[in-house]
Design an enzyme around this catalytic site. Structure first.
Site, mmCIF file in Angstrom:
data_model
loop_
_atom_site.group_PDB
_atom_site.id
_atom_site.type_symbol
_atom_site.label_atom_id
_atom_site.label_comp_id
_atom_site.label_asym_id
_atom_site.label_seq_id
_atom_site.Cartn_x
_atom_site.Cartn_y
_atom_site.Cartn_z
ATOM 1 N N SER A 116 0.838 -1.190 0.000
ATOM 2 C CA SER A 116 0.000 0.000 0.000
ATOM 3 C C SER A 116 0.886 1.258 0.000
ATOM 4 O O SER A 116 1.854 1.321 -0.766
ATOM 5 C CB SER A 116 -0.925 -0.065 1.217
ATOM 6 O OG SER A 116 -2.049 0.722 1.041
ATOM 7 N N ASP A 134 -8.453 -5.437 -6.119
ATOM 8 C CA ASP A 134 -8.151 -4.337 -5.208
ATOM 9 C C ASP A 134 -8.434 -2.997 -5.893
ATOM 10 O O ASP A 134 -7.843 -2.702 -6.927
ATOM 11 C CB ASP A 134 -6.665 -4.436 -4.835
ATOM 12 C CG ASP A 134 -6.192 -3.278 -3.979
ATOM 13 O OD1 ASP A 134 -7.030 -2.507 -3.466
ATOM 14 O OD2 ASP A 134 -4.951 -3.157 -3.818
ATOM 15 N N HIS A 145 -5.803 -6.431 -1.895
ATOM 16 C CA HIS A 145 -4.779 -5.496 -1.443
ATOM 17 C C HIS A 145 -3.596 -6.223 -0.783
ATOM 18 O O HIS A 145 -3.764 -6.895 0.216
ATOM 19 C CB HIS A 145 -5.438 -4.516 -0.468
ATOM 20 C CG HIS A 145 -4.729 -3.200 -0.339
ATOM 21 N ND1 HIS A 145 -4.327 -2.451 -1.425
ATOM 22 C CD2 HIS A 145 -4.368 -2.475 0.753
ATOM 23 C CE1 HIS A 145 -3.759 -1.338 -1.009
ATOM 24 N NE2 HIS A 145 -3.767 -1.326 0.309
#
Ligand SMILES: *[C@@H]1O[C@H](CO)[C@@H](O)[C@H](O)[C@H]1NC(C)=O
Ligand SMILES: *[C@@H]1O[C@H](CO)[C@@H](O)[C@H](O)[C@H]1NC(C)=O
Ligand SMILES: *[C@@H]1O[C@H](CO)[C@@H](O)[C@H](O)[C@H]1NC(C)=O
Ligand SMILES: *[C@@H]1O[C@H](CO)[C@@H](O)[C@H](O)[C@H]1NC(C)=O
Ligand SMILES: *[C@@H]1O[C@H](CO)[C@@H](O)[C@H](O)[C@H]1NC(C)=O
Length: 505
Positions: free
Chosen positions: A186, A439, A464
């Site tokens: 991320s 995602d 994710h």
């Protein structure tokens, strides 16, 4: 009903959108935190790592004597499997994201599982202004007080922290020639990729998982995030899509009827103490759909909330179920229940719980300064009401909240993004960009391999940073294969490094 998608979406949390249910933190067995393992106050052990603090410079980019303040930066270290400095054994470093580093560490099994085969030292560095790495003597109220104290919270300062800490750590360990590989998921993945680009003399490579380095203005459509979520649900069933899409109008109409609010409260089992309205109900549902899409993992998980395997499918099954045949509100309740009550222990839902267990709050400042990531636009095909994302809204919000004006083009000025293929092909190497196409953040990811060593790995069914999670026996083959591929690539960077070291080339 004002459903306008609110402004700030952290990669993990939706600010100004109620986080309705405090996610249950995965905890270590309490025996692991026993007193015997506690060293000095600056060094504690919890079973997976030791905790240390490093005296870090507050402002790396200013020589004004007044700005030579320092703060204590936390990092976690595990040397159980390290081959040692004499062998030049590798060091794996996690470049911490916008939250408490322990949370990311617990969710990065990939590094723990690969420490033994690589004989790697593991280091997880906390991002400044998060967790326990708070400037101004660790006083969060001061550090977050205003623009002059928050001004040191930026990605460039964070990267400089990582560089400074790594160099000092290597010196302390006499591990001058140990290769560093950086990892992150991320925002942490964005930092890992940028770290390799900006500090190639420190890290030999980066695994950047679900790192939306292209999710900036003029690079992506502000609708792409919600489009991907819509597609996730639509791919399960057309009915599921239709029910979700129609839900906002249904809630609005129900609310207008006599006794409608009570019906909604009863159907969705909202706590009696909760001061709820259609806006908070809508944002509560929206939060569930978004996070479930983000964490649509193939095995049971507990990243944001405890969830079953493939929770999007579970939600759509709840919606498509014949049990609630004529009862659309009941279908929506059943779907929300998958996200908010998978453990079955919730007696009623509390919509105005805005607790922040992972300490993600600082993202709001980052989103008001340099992280202008256009997210939340919603077109007519979306499961959310139509909404146009406008930079001006963000600007107005940040002005009123912090009295600060964002610099929406700073990130692409500092790190690039336009014509990324052409640029990275010529000057970058040794980066893996992983993305799972389920995602919503994958819309701003690097999805195409750029060169022999700047490689995109794309998983159609992936969510994710699923690759960084602990492996399990139930993992599907595609996930096992992806992890193998990543390990193979990292191993090739390291052996290339050793060859170069040996031949001094
Ligand atoms: C390092 O992690 C392993 C689990 O992967 C654990 O068994 C070991 O105790 C940890 N070592 C330290 C020093 O925390
Ligand atoms: C910002 O907050 C700090 C700490 O509370 C305070 O000392 C300082 O005067 C404030 N600065 C401004 C410009 O408000
Ligand atoms: C390196 O050692 C010095 C002296 O003990 C210590 O102050 C410093 O925090 C250490 N660096 C790191 C990264 O732990
Ligand atoms: C569903 O609703 C329709 C229209 O209100 C009604 O005619 C039908 O009998 C209902 N079916 C069930 C199973 O309740
Ligand atoms: C949560 O799930 C349990 C078990 O299925 C159920 O008994 C309970 O009513 C649910 N809570 C809410 C608020 O719906």
């Amino acid at each position: 009903m004002a459903i306008g998608f609110q402004f700030i979406i952290s990669l993990f949390s939706l600010f100004s959108v109620t986080i309705a249910f405090a996610p249950i933190l995965p905890r270590f067995p309490s025996s692991a935190v026993s007193a015997e393992l506690k060293h000095r106050s600056h060094c504690t052990q919890n079973g997976l790592y030791r905790t240390k603090f490093f005296t870090q410079i507050l402002d790396h980019f200013n020589f004004n004597p007044q700005s030579t303040q320092t703060f204590q930066q936390r990092y976690l270290i595990n040397d159980t499997f390290w081959g040692g400095a004499k062998k030049n054994a590798p060091i794996f470093v996690y470049t911490g994201n916008e939250g408490n580093i322990e949370w990311f560490t617990q969710n990065t099994g990939f590094m723990f599982e690969n420490a033994p085969p690589f004989q790697a030292l593991l280091v997880f560095i906390e991002h400044r202004y998060y967790g326990k790495s708070i400037p101004y003597g660790g006083n969060k109220a001061v550090a977050y007080a205003n623009t002059s104290t928050l001004g040191y919270l930026s990605s460039t300062q964070a990267l400089a922290d990582y560089a400074t800490l790594i160099i000092d750590l290597k010196k302390n360990l006499s591990a001058h020639d140990s290769p560093i590989v950086v990892f992150g998921g991320s925002y942490g993945g964005m930092l890992a990729a940028w770290f390799r680009m900006k500090y190639p003399h420190i890290a030999i490579g980066a695994l950047a998982s679900s790192a939306p380095i292209l999710h900036f203005m003029d690079l992506v459509s502000p609708d792409i995030f919600i489009s991907i979520i819509t597609q996730d649900f639509k791919s399960e069933s057309e009915n599921c899509y239709k029910v979700l899409k129609g839900s906002w109008k249904l809630i609005e109409e129900t609310a207008k009827k006599p006794g409608g609010m009570e019906l909604l409260r009863k159907t969705f089992r909202i706590c009696k103490s909760d001061d709820f309205g259609t806006d908070s109900l809508a944002s509560w549902l929206r939060t569930a759909w978004i996070y479930t899409a983000m964490t649509d993992y193939p095995t049971p998980s507990n990243f944001l909330n405890p969830l079953p395997p493939y929770p999007v499918k579970k939600m759509c099954e709840a919606i498509d179920s014949s049990v609630t045949k004529n009862n659309t509100l009941g279908k929506l309740y059943a779907a929300a229940n998958v996200y908010y009550n998978y453990t079955g222990t919730t007696t009623c839902f509390n919509l105005d719980d805005d607790s922040d267990p992972h300490d993600l709050g600082g993202w709001q400042w980052q989103a008001c300064t340099e992280m202008i990531m256009p997210v939340g636009g919603s077109n007519k095909n979306s499961i959310f009401p139509e909404y146009e994302w406008l930079y001006e809204d963000r600007e107005a919000y940040c002005d009123s909240f912090y009295n600060v004006t964002p610099r929406p083009y700073w990130i692409t000025t500092e790190f690039g993004g336009h014509a990324i293929d052409r640029v990275l092909k010529r000057f970058a190497s040794n980066i893996i960009f992983f993305n799972g196409l389920r995602d919503p953040w994958s819309g701003g990811g690097v999805l195409k391999t750029i060169s022999k060593s700047v490689v995109a790995i794309v998983a159609e069914r992936g969510a994710h940073h699923v690759d960084l999670r602990y492996s399990s026996k139930e993992d599907p083959k595609w996930l096992k294969d992806i992890r193998k591929q990543e390990v193979k690539i990292i191993a090739s960077w390291i052996s290339q490094y050793y060859r170069d070291l040996k031949t001094n080339s």
